[in-house]
Design an enzyme around this catalytic site. Structure first.
Site, PDB file in Angstrom:
ATOM      1  N   ALA A  75       0.839  -1.192   0.000  1.00 54.01           N
ATOM      2  CA  ALA A  75       0.000   0.000   0.000  1.00 54.01           C
ATOM      3  C   ALA A  75       0.871   1.239   0.000  1.00 54.01           C
ATOM      4  O   ALA A  75       2.048   1.201   0.376  1.00 54.01           O
ATOM      5  CB  ALA A  75      -0.928   0.008   1.218  1.00 54.01           C
ATOM      6  N   ASP A  76       0.277   2.345  -0.423  1.00 47.57           N
ATOM      7  CA  ASP A  76       0.964   3.623  -0.358  1.00 47.57           C
ATOM      8  C   ASP A  76      -0.054   4.699  -0.015  1.00 47.57           C
ATOM      9  O   ASP A  76      -1.187   4.660  -0.497  1.00 47.57           O
ATOM     10  CB  ASP A  76       1.655   3.960  -1.686  1.00 47.57           C
ATOM     11  CG  ASP A  76       2.599   5.133  -1.532  1.00 47.57           C
ATOM     12  OD1 ASP A  76       3.609   4.984  -0.815  1.00 47.57           O
ATOM     13  OD2 ASP A  76       2.328   6.207  -2.099  1.00 47.57           O
ATOM     14  N   THR A  77       0.352   5.627   0.840  1.00 47.48           N
ATOM     15  CA  THR A  77      -0.537   6.680   1.315  1.00 47.48           C
ATOM     16  C   THR A  77       0.074   8.044   1.036  1.00 47.48           C
ATOM     17  O   THR A  77       1.274   8.248   1.254  1.00 47.48           O
ATOM     18  CB  THR A  77      -0.800   6.530   2.827  1.00 47.48           C
ATOM     19  OG1 THR A  77      -1.389   5.258   3.080  1.00 47.48           O
ATOM     20  CG2 THR A  77      -1.726   7.626   3.341  1.00 47.48           C
ATOM     21  N   SER A 112      -3.679   3.748  -1.750  1.00 47.14           N
ATOM     22  CA  SER A 112      -3.884   2.685  -2.736  1.00 47.14           C
ATOM     23  C   SER A 112      -3.349   1.378  -2.165  1.00 47.14           C
ATOM     24  O   SER A 112      -2.302   1.358  -1.518  1.00 47.14           O
ATOM     25  CB  SER A 112      -3.164   3.000  -4.045  1.00 47.14           C
ATOM     26  OG  SER A 112      -3.824   4.035  -4.735  1.00 47.14           O
TER      27      SER A 112
END
Length: 201
Positions: A75-77, A112
């Site tokens: 995930a990436d924020t 995501s």
């Protein structure tokens, strides 16, 4: 050792805690990717590209390791203010400047989540609107003195001391923390990975 349901291509303790919250068994893979934004890259495209790159890097690492092949999640924020990505502050002064910019304003947190296995790569994105209350200079100074902003995108942690800075959110709270759980559970279901597993798994 039991085979985990998934591998997590992330070092984030918050993402580990969130997976544990919904009882998904996992093992961490220490994959690394270049997280530099591309020139004029849209924030949503950025988080989707990085999440997918992390998951793919984790998958390649898994294949080379000889471990049992299970789906790899990453995930990436990004904290986004007026179309600009706010990364982790480089200094206390940078953290204070970010918090001053966020004061009294709405911003977005985009997370995501990507899952990869031998057959498919699937991606889902959560976008949450967050409104900060007006922040005084004294409050910003006191918050920065705690050290919490140092390693947080946007210089705050909604799950920690920074909770009092947030006046309202619309969307996924867990997405702001780093892993939107409703969306993650739906994505894992597509790979036949169950949530709420027994502790013995």
């Amino acid at each position: 050792m039991d085979v985990p349901s998934i591998y997590l291509a992330s070092q984030s303790p918050r993402r580990r805690e969130l997976l544990e919250q919904i009882r998904v068994s996992y093992q961490v893979l220490a994959s690394e990717v270049n997280e530099t934004p591309l020139l004029n890259e849209h924030p949503q495209h950025y988080v989707e590209r990085i999440a997918e790159a992390k998951a793919e890097a984790g998958w390649q690492l898994l294949k080379a390791s000889g471990l049992a092949q299970r789906p790899v999640l990453a995930a990436d924020t990004a904290v986004v203010l007026e179309g600009v990505i706010l990364g982790k502050p480089s200094s206390v002064a940078d953290a204070k400047a970010m918090l001053t910019d966020l004061s009294g304003k709405p911003h977005q947190v985009m997370t995501s989540v990507a899952v990869v296995n031998a057959e498919a790569t699937k991606l889902i994105t959560s976008i949450t609107d967050v409104l900060f209350k007006p922040l005084t200079e004294s409050l910003i100074d006191r918050y920065c003195a705690t050290g919490e902003p140092n390693d947080k995108a946007g210089a705050y942690g909604i799950q920690g001391l920074g909770a009092i800075l947030v006046a309202a959110i619309k969307g996924s709270y867990s997405g702001v923390v780093g892993l939107p759980l409703t969306e993650t559970a739906a994505l894992l279901a597509q790979f036949e990975v169950d949530v709420w597993q027994s502790h013995g798994v």
